[in-house]
Scaffold this motif. Structure first.
Motif, mmCIF file in Angstrom:
data_model
loop_
_atom_site.group_PDB
_atom_site.id
_atom_site.type_symbol
_atom_site.label_atom_id
_atom_site.label_comp_id
_atom_site.label_asym_id
_atom_site.label_seq_id
_atom_site.Cartn_x
_atom_site.Cartn_y
_atom_site.Cartn_z
ATOM 1 N N ILE A 194 0.840 -1.198 0.000
ATOM 2 C CA ILE A 194 0.000 0.000 0.000
ATOM 3 C C ILE A 194 0.873 1.244 0.000
ATOM 4 N N ARG A 195 1.910 1.246 0.819
ATOM 5 C CA ARG A 195 2.820 2.387 0.883
ATOM 6 C C ARG A 195 3.539 2.607 -0.441
ATOM 7 N N SER A 196 3.731 1.535 -1.188
ATOM 8 C CA SER A 196 4.396 1.642 -2.482
ATOM 9 C C SER A 196 3.446 2.098 -3.577
ATOM 10 N N PHE A 197 2.248 1.524 -3.615
ATOM 11 C CA PHE A 197 1.299 1.818 -4.691
ATOM 12 C C PHE A 197 0.525 3.105 -4.440
ATOM 13 N N ARG A 198 -0.018 3.239 -3.230
ATOM 14 C CA ARG A 198 -0.753 4.427 -2.808
ATOM 15 C C ARG A 198 -2.103 4.628 -3.482
ATOM 16 N N ALA A 199 -2.395 3.907 -4.550
ATOM 17 C CA ALA A 199 -3.629 4.133 -5.309
ATOM 18 C C ALA A 199 -4.481 2.871 -5.356
ATOM 19 N N ASP A 250 -17.587 5.627 2.989
ATOM 20 C CA ASP A 250 -17.023 4.799 4.053
ATOM 21 C C ASP A 250 -15.818 3.990 3.546
ATOM 22 N N ILE A 251 -15.945 3.441 2.342
ATOM 23 C CA ILE A 251 -14.822 2.695 1.763
ATOM 24 C C ILE A 251 -13.619 3.613 1.583
ATOM 25 N N TYR A 265 -8.144 5.341 3.217
ATOM 26 C CA TYR A 265 -7.220 6.378 3.702
ATOM 27 C C TYR A 265 -6.553 5.936 5.000
ATOM 28 N N GLN A 266 -7.324 5.364 5.908
ATOM 29 C CA GLN A 266 -6.761 4.894 7.171
ATOM 30 C C GLN A 266 -5.742 3.777 6.959
ATOM 31 N N GLN A 267 -5.902 3.031 5.878
ATOM 32 C CA GLN A 267 -4.967 1.958 5.552
ATOM 33 C C GLN A 267 -3.691 2.468 4.893
ATOM 34 N N GLY A 268 -3.700 3.726 4.466
ATOM 35 C CA GLY A 268 -2.494 4.290 3.870
ATOM 36 C C GLY A 268 -2.611 4.697 2.422
ATOM 37 N N PHE A 269 -3.766 4.459 1.807
ATOM 38 C CA PHE A 269 -3.969 4.899 0.427
ATOM 39 C C PHE A 269 -4.149 6.413 0.387
ATOM 40 N N ARG A 270 -3.688 7.014 -0.707
ATOM 41 C CA ARG A 270 -3.835 8.452 -0.872
ATOM 42 C C ARG A 270 -4.521 8.823 -2.184
ATOM 43 N N ILE A 271 -4.801 7.825 -3.028
ATOM 44 C CA ILE A 271 -5.552 8.044 -4.262
ATOM 45 C C ILE A 271 -6.647 6.983 -4.349
ATOM 46 N N PHE A 272 -7.869 7.422 -4.543
ATOM 47 C CA PHE A 272 -9.030 6.533 -4.630
ATOM 48 C C PHE A 272 -9.717 6.802 -5.959
ATOM 49 N N ILE A 273 -9.735 5.800 -6.828
ATOM 50 C CA ILE A 273 -10.278 5.946 -8.176
ATOM 51 C C ILE A 273 -11.599 5.197 -8.275
ATOM 52 N N LEU A 274 -12.669 5.934 -8.451
ATOM 53 C CA LEU A 274 -13.991 5.351 -8.662
ATOM 54 C C LEU A 274 -14.162 5.164 -10.162
ATOM 55 N N GLU A 328 -6.863 14.889 2.412
ATOM 56 C CA GLU A 328 -5.589 14.417 1.875
ATOM 57 C C GLU A 328 -5.766 13.265 0.884
ATOM 58 N N LEU A 329 -6.954 12.694 0.844
ATOM 59 C CA LEU A 329 -7.239 11.607 -0.095
ATOM 60 C C LEU A 329 -7.719 12.200 -1.415
#
Length: 244
Positions: free
Chosen positions: A15-20, A91-92, A97-106, A130-131
């Motif tokens: 997750i820290r590597s991919f971030r998305a 919610d997802i 974000y809490q897991q470490g993702f910083r980009i969320f693509i719907l 920040e997400l």
């Protein structure tokens, strides 16, 4: 990479590597005699896999139900409310974000979800600014669609099980297309349909809004690949900004 196939010991560093993370979002609804009820799910999932390869992102398990009010009375259609969809997606996103993702693509395969996706993104902007949230529905494809289209579009905004969407399926999931059953839907869309709630059974008996017989794999490839180029550029730019 498929997020659901990871294990909890190794996934943290990935997750820290991919971030998305990419969430394919579709619907279960009528798509005429030649396409399955899960057409939007198939398109969103196959497209998400391609985008993930180009951007080094995780693909989340798909969310397979959408807001299909217009087609809810057709056999096989399953409808959920915008309100339910908004809260679930928000919610997802917060959990990611809490897991470490910083980009969320719907990654949306169903136009009827557009309002809910935009509202969920706004909610997340307030909750976790920040997400970075993107909501994509075949971006950047207007010109190429106009170039490859043979039939006149039934509507200026949406297409459904017609020449264009069937072409998407022939490129991304052709094993689920039966072109021997493809028809020219020729819907009768009243002028006021854009200004008042209009169930689609009032303008089509097939749920096909156009001439599906004109669909080809080549048309689908041209449009989908253009959309992938646009999405890839946007996501990679966002990832670069996060890493800096």
């Amino acid at each position: 990479m498929k997020f659901e196939l990871e294990n909890s010991v190794e996934v943290k560093d990935k997750i820290r590597s991919f971030r998305a993370a990419i969430l394919p979002i579709g619907a279960v609804e009528a798509h005429g005699p030649h396409l399955p009820l899960g057409t939007d799910n198939l398109l969103a999932t196959r497209l998400a896999d391609k985008l993930a390869e180009r951007t080094e992102s995780f693909v989340l398990p798909p969310f397979s139900y959408g807001q299909v009010w217009s087609l809810r009375n057709f056999p096989g259609s399953i409808n959920v409310s915008n309100e339910a969809l908004i809260r679930l997606l928000a919610d997802i996103g917060e959990s990611l974000y809490q897991q470490g993702f910083r980009i969320f693509i719907l990654l949306n395969g169903h136009l009827g979800n557009a309002v809910a996706l935009k509202e969920a993104a706004r909610m997340l902007y307030e909750r976790v600014p920040e997400l970075k949230v993107f909501y994509f529905f075949y971006p950047g494809t207007k010109e190429v669609t106009a170039q490859v289209r043979e039939a006149t579009a039934a509507h200026s905004t949406y297409m459904h099980a017609d020449e264009i969407e069937t072409s998407y399926m022939l490129y991304l999931a052709d094993e689920y297309v039966d072109m021997t059953k493809a028809i020219d839907g020729a819907p009768q869309i009243p002028f006021e349909a854009d200004f008042t709630p209009t169930p689609w059974e009032e303008m089509t008996s097939s749920a096909v809004l156009g001439d599906a017989t004109l669909a080809t794999r080549e048309k689908g490839e041209a449009i989908i690949e253009r959309s992938l180029e646009v999405m890839t550029e946007i996501v990679l730019r966002a990832k670069k900004g996060i890493m800096n």
